[in-house]
Structures are given as C-alpha cells and as structure tokens.
Design a protein around this motif. Structure first.
Motif, PDB file in Angstrom:
ATOM      1  N   ALA A 201     -19.363  84.102 -21.047  1.00 11.72           N
ATOM      2  CA  ALA A 201     -20.251  83.856 -21.855  1.00 11.72           C
ATOM      3  C   ALA A 201     -19.844  84.423 -23.255  1.00 11.72           C
ATOM      4  O   ALA A 201     -19.872  84.674 -24.546  1.00 11.72           O
ATOM      5  CB  ALA A 201     -21.130  84.612 -21.228  1.00 11.72           C
ATOM      6  N   LYS A 202     -19.121  85.945 -23.142  1.00 18.55           N
ATOM      7  CA  LYS A 202     -18.246  87.251 -24.427  1.00 18.55           C
ATOM      8  C   LYS A 202     -17.984  85.576 -25.367  1.00 18.55           C
ATOM      9  O   LYS A 202     -17.430  85.873 -25.842  1.00 18.55           O
ATOM     10  CB  LYS A 202     -18.206  87.840 -23.645  1.00 18.55           C
ATOM     11  N   ALA A 203     -16.412  85.186 -23.794  1.00 22.14           N
ATOM     12  CA  ALA A 203     -16.036  84.529 -24.947  1.00 22.14           C
ATOM     13  C   ALA A 203     -16.545  83.205 -25.265  1.00 22.14           C
ATOM     14  O   ALA A 203     -15.681  82.830 -26.766  1.00 22.14           O
ATOM     15  CB  ALA A 203     -14.688  83.399 -24.272  1.00 22.14           C
ATOM     16  N   ASN A 204     -17.975  82.393 -25.241  1.00 21.71           N
ATOM     17  CA  ASN A 204     -18.472  82.204 -25.902  1.00 21.71           C
ATOM     18  C   ASN A 204     -19.097  82.645 -27.219  1.00 21.71           C
ATOM     19  O   ASN A 204     -20.176  81.252 -27.385  1.00 21.71           O
ATOM     20  CB  ASN A 204     -19.072  81.148 -25.311  1.00 21.71           C
ATOM     21  N   GLY A 205     -19.263  83.196 -26.860  1.00 23.73           N
ATOM     22  CA  GLY A 205     -20.687  84.225 -27.636  1.00 23.73           C
ATOM     23  C   GLY A 205     -21.826  83.994 -27.585  1.00 23.73           C
ATOM     24  O   GLY A 205     -22.233  83.617 -28.105  1.00 23.73           O
ATOM     25  N   VAL A 206     -22.556  83.747 -26.402  1.00 21.80           N
ATOM     26  CA  VAL A 206     -22.812  83.948 -25.513  1.00 21.80           C
ATOM     27  C   VAL A 206     -23.923  84.604 -24.967  1.00 21.80           C
ATOM     28  O   VAL A 206     -23.126  85.622 -24.531  1.00 21.80           O
ATOM     29  CB  VAL A 206     -23.263  82.902 -24.626  1.00 21.80           C
ATOM     30  N   GLU A 207     -25.275  84.978 -25.330  1.00 20.69           N
ATOM     31  CA  GLU A 207     -25.915  86.212 -25.074  1.00 20.69           C
ATOM     32  C   GLU A 207     -26.864  85.833 -23.981  1.00 20.69           C
ATOM     33  O   GLU A 207     -27.282  85.058 -23.842  1.00 20.69           O
ATOM     34  CB  GLU A 207     -26.660  86.838 -26.454  1.00 20.69           C
ATOM     35  N   PRO A 208     -27.067  86.797 -23.450  1.00 18.26           N
ATOM     36  CA  PRO A 208     -26.736  87.810 -23.459  1.00 18.26           C
ATOM     37  C   PRO A 208     -25.833  88.104 -22.119  1.00 18.26           C
ATOM     38  O   PRO A 208     -25.525  87.123 -21.666  1.00 18.26           O
ATOM     39  CB  PRO A 208     -27.960  88.723 -22.126  1.00 18.26           C
ATOM     40  N   ASN A 209     -24.850  88.392 -22.871  1.00 18.91           N
ATOM     41  CA  ASN A 209     -22.950  88.534 -21.780  1.00 18.91           C
ATOM     42  C   ASN A 209     -22.888  89.714 -21.108  1.00 18.91           C
ATOM     43  O   ASN A 209     -21.616  89.793 -20.561  1.00 18.91           O
ATOM     44  CB  ASN A 209     -21.814  88.437 -23.335  1.00 18.91           C
ATOM     45  N   GLU A 210     -23.124  91.256 -21.078  1.00 16.57           N
ATOM     46  CA  GLU A 210     -23.621  92.345 -20.554  1.00 16.57           C
ATOM     47  C   GLU A 210     -24.955  92.435 -19.390  1.00 16.57           C
ATOM     48  O   GLU A 210     -25.596  92.442 -20.471  1.00 16.57           O
ATOM     49  CB  GLU A 210     -23.758  92.951 -21.626  1.00 16.57           C
ATOM     50  N   GLN A 211     -25.179  93.086 -18.462  1.00 15.56           N
ATOM     51  CA  GLN A 211     -26.291  93.896 -17.837  1.00 15.56           C
ATOM     52  C   GLN A 211     -25.763  95.334 -17.293  1.00 15.56           C
ATOM     53  O   GLN A 211     -24.121  95.384 -17.135  1.00 15.56           O
ATOM     54  CB  GLN A 211     -26.416  92.702 -16.297  1.00 15.56           C
ATOM     55  N   ASN A 212     -26.469  95.752 -17.346  1.00 13.99           N
ATOM     56  CA  ASN A 212     -26.363  97.491 -17.424  1.00 13.99           C
ATOM     57  C   ASN A 212     -26.588  97.594 -15.631  1.00 13.99           C
ATOM     58  O   ASN A 212     -27.809  97.075 -15.386  1.00 13.99           O
ATOM     59  CB  ASN A 212     -27.430  98.275 -18.119  1.00 13.99           C
ATOM     60  N   LEU A 213     -25.796  98.039 -14.683  1.00 14.54           N
ATOM     61  CA  LEU A 213     -25.619  98.240 -13.655  1.00 14.54           C
ATOM     62  C   LEU A 213     -26.437  99.944 -13.255  1.00 14.54           C
ATOM     63  O   LEU A 213     -25.986 100.066 -12.046  1.00 14.54           O
ATOM     64  CB  LEU A 213     -24.762  97.437 -12.668  1.00 14.54           C
ATOM     65  N   SER A 214     -26.569 100.403 -13.983  1.00 18.21           N
ATOM     66  CA  SER A 214     -26.305 101.371 -14.021  1.00 18.21           C
ATOM     67  C   SER A 214     -27.380 102.129 -13.023  1.00 18.21           C
ATOM     68  O   SER A 214     -27.893 102.846 -11.881  1.00 18.21           O
ATOM     69  CB  SER A 214     -26.423 102.575 -15.007  1.00 18.21           C
ATOM     70  N   GLY A 215     -29.128 101.231 -12.862  1.00 21.50           N
ATOM     71  CA  GLY A 215     -30.004 101.588 -12.126  1.00 21.50           C
ATOM     72  C   GLY A 215     -29.198 101.416 -10.499  1.00 21.50           C
ATOM     73  O   GLY A 215     -30.794 100.438 -10.363  1.00 21.50           O
ATOM     74  N   PHE A 216     -29.000  99.948 -10.301  1.00 21.03           N
ATOM     75  CA  PHE A 216     -28.647  99.033  -9.051  1.00 21.03           C
ATOM     76  C   PHE A 216     -27.793 100.205  -8.502  1.00 21.03           C
ATOM     77  O   PHE A 216     -26.963 100.821  -8.805  1.00 21.03           O
ATOM     78  CB  PHE A 216     -28.308  97.691  -9.638  1.00 21.03           C
ATOM     79  N   PHE A 217     -28.085  99.675  -6.967  1.00 16.33           N
ATOM     80  CA  PHE A 217     -26.981 100.638  -6.124  1.00 16.33           C
ATOM     81  C   PHE A 217     -26.814 101.795  -5.569  1.00 16.33           C
ATOM     82  O   PHE A 217     -25.963 101.518  -5.413  1.00 16.33           O
ATOM     83  CB  PHE A 217     -25.910  98.858  -5.963  1.00 16.33           C
ATOM     84  N   ASN A 218     -27.301 102.421  -6.050  1.00 24.42           N
ATOM     85  CA  ASN A 218     -27.203 103.298  -6.057  1.00 24.42           C
ATOM     86  C   ASN A 218     -25.865 104.387  -6.977  1.00 24.42           C
ATOM     87  O   ASN A 218     -25.459 104.835  -6.614  1.00 24.42           O
ATOM     88  CB  ASN A 218     -26.525 103.725  -4.436  1.00 24.42           C
TER      89      ASN A 218
END
Lengths: 172, 358
Positions: A53-70
């Motif tokens: 997605a990032k290479a193609n300029g598609v949003e969103p291309n990031e997800q914050n995982l800090s609050g997941f899976f401990n």
C-alpha cells in the motif's frame, strides 16, 4: 584609498586564519554499534507497515500494534562478550513470535554505513552463526538519546510486502 | 427641594418631545409562515421573530400593512383589533389571515402586487419597526413539472413547517380519489402516524388538502404531527400517500432532515494487502451501523481453525488475528476468512492467498 583597502583585506585575512590551530587529539578506538546496542531495550511502540500500500501511495498503510498482543511488555536484549563481540539475543515478554525469540546475532557491519543504508542484524539459531533464521534492520542507531529502531521486513521474491517497526528505549 | 424643581422643569421640557416622538424599534427579525407554501385564498399564519427589535416580550403589537392593500388605513393612531398580533413565546408573535379576505383582493390581484409590505407598531403608533416584507414562495411550477412529490423545504426540520405537494395524476390507481391520506413515520418508521382509516380523528389528521385537478398538499410541523419527545433527533421522514381506504398507495418516500447528515457508508478492510502466515491479519470495519460493535471471525488454514471476536464501537472495530502463533506449524498457501457481525450478518467470506517468504 587603495592603501586602506589593502589594510582592511589584510586585517580580514588575519582574523580568518590567524587563530587557526588544529587539534588532532589522541587516538581512541571508534565506538562500535555493538557497544551502543548492548543491553536490554523496552518497547516504545510497534507498528505494522503495509509495504504494498505504501509503495502505491494507498492509505492507511500503517497500523499501530502497541496496544495489541501484550506488546507493551515486549523487551529485547542484545549481549556482547568482554571483547565487545556479539553473542546472543533474547526477546522477553509474552508476545507473538514474529522472529525467533532467542538465538545469536551478528551485525553486517560494526559501524554505520557511509551510504546511510541500515545495518543488518543477522539472527542465527546457533552460536557458530551458521544457521541464519532471520534478519532485522537497524534503522535508527542509539546516540545520545538512548533510543533505537528495528525493522523486520517480510519479502517475497525479493519484494517487501509487510514490515514491522519497533521503536525501543534503553531499559536501565 | 431645588433638585426636585429642576427635575420637574426638565420633565416639562422633555414632555412635548416625547409626545411627538416616533420611537424606532429596529428591524424585524426572521419571518416565516405556516403552511410553508399556500394559496392566497388559504388561511396562513405568519410568524415574526422580534428579538432584533426593542419591543418588550409579550407587548401588544399591531401590523400596519399597505401592500397589497391597506386594510387598517386611517387608523395609525389607534390600530384596529383585526390588525393585532398574537404573542407566541420568547420574542415571537404571529398573525393569522386569509390574504384574499384580509386584503379584499382576488388571488390574481395579490399575485400581481408588490408583495406584503408592512411595519409593526404599538396601538397608538408611537413605536414602529423598520419597513419589512413577508416573503411568499410560489409553487405553481409544480402543476406542470411532472413531479410526483415536491417538498418545501426539501430537507425538513423537526420543529419547522413542511409542505409536501403531491401530483396524484402521476400515481397509478389514484383516479377518482375521494380523499388522499398520509401514512408516515420519522426515522425509518420509528415514530409513526399510521393512516388508520377507521378512526375519524386520524382520517382527518392524515388527510391531504385538495388543490384541485388531482393535486394535493400536506402541511405539518413534524414535532407536533408525530408528537416527538423533546430532544428527538429527526434523521428522516418516511411516508406514502393512500387513496381512500387503502385503495391505492404511492411507493415509499423519504425526506432526509436538514439537521441530519447521513452517516458515511461502512468500510470493511483487511490489513495489510498481502500477507504471509507469519504476519498479523488486521480486520477493520469503520462507520458501523447503529448497534454494530463486534466482529466475529473464523480463519481456516487447512485443518486449523482460529476463531475470535473483535470488540469496538460504531466508529471503528479493529483487531488483529495472531496468525504467527496459530499457523506456526501449519503448512498452508491460503486462508479462508469468514467475518460476521454481532447480528450474525456475514460481513466478509473470502480466501486470502499467503505469500511465500524468501
């Protein structure tokens, strides 16, 4: 008039070069990255990047995982021996295994690259470092701020499609 | 004592001035009418917001109107009772009239006039507002527009007037109707006024006004018509028109309310676009419908099945499936993903190929 100009030029030259006294100092071995990353690191944040997605300029291309899976409990430790050479590493905390949770490591270079490309942290399952298991990129090297950033890149046929970016702070 | 005499003298000096003074009360605020659209021979109530003026709350106020004609001519210093406004509340007054009767003019003559021009005043004419005008909304274009329904305004508000025009000539089965009635509700029929053809009061309430030649009009203020409780948020009004005792009906109609912005449609997505069995699978749904706050997933890879639920809100439901742990010892080239919501509705039923890692 001409005389004044010459005097002024000479004065300027004196001011510019007059006090230049180079100090080469005494030789000390450069600080290697091993010394910088040695120790335990706590997670500040972790995000997942959709490289396609990032290479193609598609949003969103990031997800914050800090609050997941401990992930708030995620820690990683890099060890060096007395000679400052890399030995083992270990991931601490009850988190999913995106790369082997422990093993041995070796940097692609003990120093940062003049080209600016990220130094690779090769991960191995054996102390002899013959069985490579994975690879991390050191995308931000600790400096005066005790922070570093590791990137785990997933590639298929040489093309990255997902990566994980771990921002870490030194644990004291 | 000296000060008292001074005061008296000052008062005497000012008195003649006061008697002759025409006290300017300022501009008339917003005006509106109910019905929103009306013929000149129909009874209408004009509303005046006088919060922009210096009139006192509840004060006796009279209308002095000279166009299209001047019914209270010659009575500036003692307005007639028929020109008196009725106080409503706040700083709002109203005036009810049938224009053709009040102005003693034909509808055509009123239509050809300069419009409704007036001042508002007290009985004795010592206080007057600025010159003001009541706007009239002509709707005769509807008769030739070939439209089944037309609403004024197109986006109604719960506490404001609404006029709905209906061309029964364009509604199959409505020929020779004795009466036309509205069967309606607010917010997708949440609050209804059904056309109960066996209850006389309901028959009267739901009945459209006949404009002649197969044209009809319904006038209402939604809050009153539907007896909506205070604070009720009107999203839309649903209605259909019925011929006689349910002999025929129009298709369902809907008017979106002015204050209501329709929510953006729900968006469902997986994250990322490409994935291996060692990656987390993000499941995301935003702009959920009311009541949709949970997704339940079943991921199947060969003989391995992973189930779980993701809680969220109407704004966003987002979670990640831990494929790295679940598929650690599974050989699979694809996964099948079934996602349902908390009403057991299938949101997604798809197969995702797994990338082979270098």
């Amino acid at each position: 008039m001409k005389c004044k100009l010459i005097t002024a030029t000479a004065l300027l030259a004196l001011l510019t070069f007059g006090c230049n006294e180079p100090d080469d100092g005494s030789y000390t071995a450069p600080i290697s990255i091993y010394e910088k990353i040695d120790g335990q690191w706590n997670l500040a944040s972790v995000k997942m990047v959709d490289e396609v997605a990032k290479a193609n300029g598609v949003e969103p291309n990031e997800q914050n995982l800090s609050g997941f899976f401990n992930y708030e409990d995620f820690k990683i430790r890099f060890d060096v021996d007395a000679a400052g050479q890399p030995t083992s590493y270990e991931v601490l905390g009850d988190v999913p295994t995106l790369f082997p949770a422990n093993g041995y490591y070796q940097l692609s270079s003990p120093f940062q690259q003049p080209s600016g490309s990220a130094v690779r942290i090769h991960l191995f399952s054996d102390a002899q470092k013959t069985q490579k298991t994975d690879e991390l990129r050191l995308t931000a090297v600790p400096g005066s701020a005790q922070e570093m950033e590791l990137q785990l890149v997933r590639t298929s046929s040489g093309t990255p499609f997902v990566s994980y970016v771990f921002r870490l702070t030194a644990s004291n | 004592m000296k000060r008292f005499i001074q005061t008296i003298v000052l008062a005497l000096l000012l008195l003649p001035n006061l008697a002759n003074a025409q006290q300017e009360m300022g501009p008339v605020g917003p005006t509106w009418s109910f019905p929103v659209v009306y013929n000149y021979d129909e009874e209408v109530t004009w509303y005046f917001d006088l919060s922009t003026t210096q009139f006192a709350m509840g004060e006796d106020i009279y209308i002095w109107i000279w166009s299209p004609s001047e019914p209270d001519a010659g009575n500036w210093e003692n307005s007639s009772d028929f020109a008196k406004l009725t106080y409503v509340s706040g700083m709002t007054w109203k005036f009810t009239l049938t224009p053709t009767l009040y102005f003693s003019m034909t509808p055509e003559a009123i239509a050809g006039s300069a419009g409704f021009w007036f001042r508002l005043k007290d009985d004795a004419g010592t206080k007057q507002s600025d010159v003001a005008n009541i706007a009239y909304t002509p709707f005769s274009s509807f008769y030739t527009a070939n439209e089944l329904i037309r609403a004024y305004p197109t986006a109604p508000s719960i506490d404001k007037g609404l006029s709905i025009l209906f061309n029964a000539n364009l509604a199959p089965g409505f020929e020779g109707a004795t009466s036309v009635h509205m069967h309606s509700g607010l917010n997708n029929w949440d609050l209804q006024v059904q056309y109960q053809s066996w209850i006389p009061e309901v028959v009267l309430k739901t009945k459209l006004k006949e404009l002649g030649n197969g044209f009809y009009k319904m006038d209402l203020v939604p809050k009153e018509y539907f007896a909506a409780p205070d604070g009720y948020i009107m999203q839309n009004m649903n209605f259909l028109f019925v011929k006689d005792d349910w002999a025929s009906t129009t298709p369902d109609q809907v008017l979106n309310a002015a204050e209501y912005v329709p929510p953006p449609p729900p968006v469902f997505s997986f994250f990322p676009q490409q994935i291996s069995k060692r990656d987390f699978l993000g499941i995301i749904r935003t702009n959920n419908e009311p009541g949709i706050i949970k997704l339940l997933y079943t991921v199947t890879a060969g003989a391995t099945q992973i189930t779980g639920e993701i809680n969220g809100s109407m704004t966003e439901i987002k979670g990640f499936v831990n494929l790295p742990t679940a598929l650690q010892n599974v050989n699979a080239t694809e996964i099948h993903v079934l996602v349902k919501d908390n009403t057991d509705r299938t949101i997604s039923d798809t197969t995702i190929p797994l990338k082979t890692l270098d």
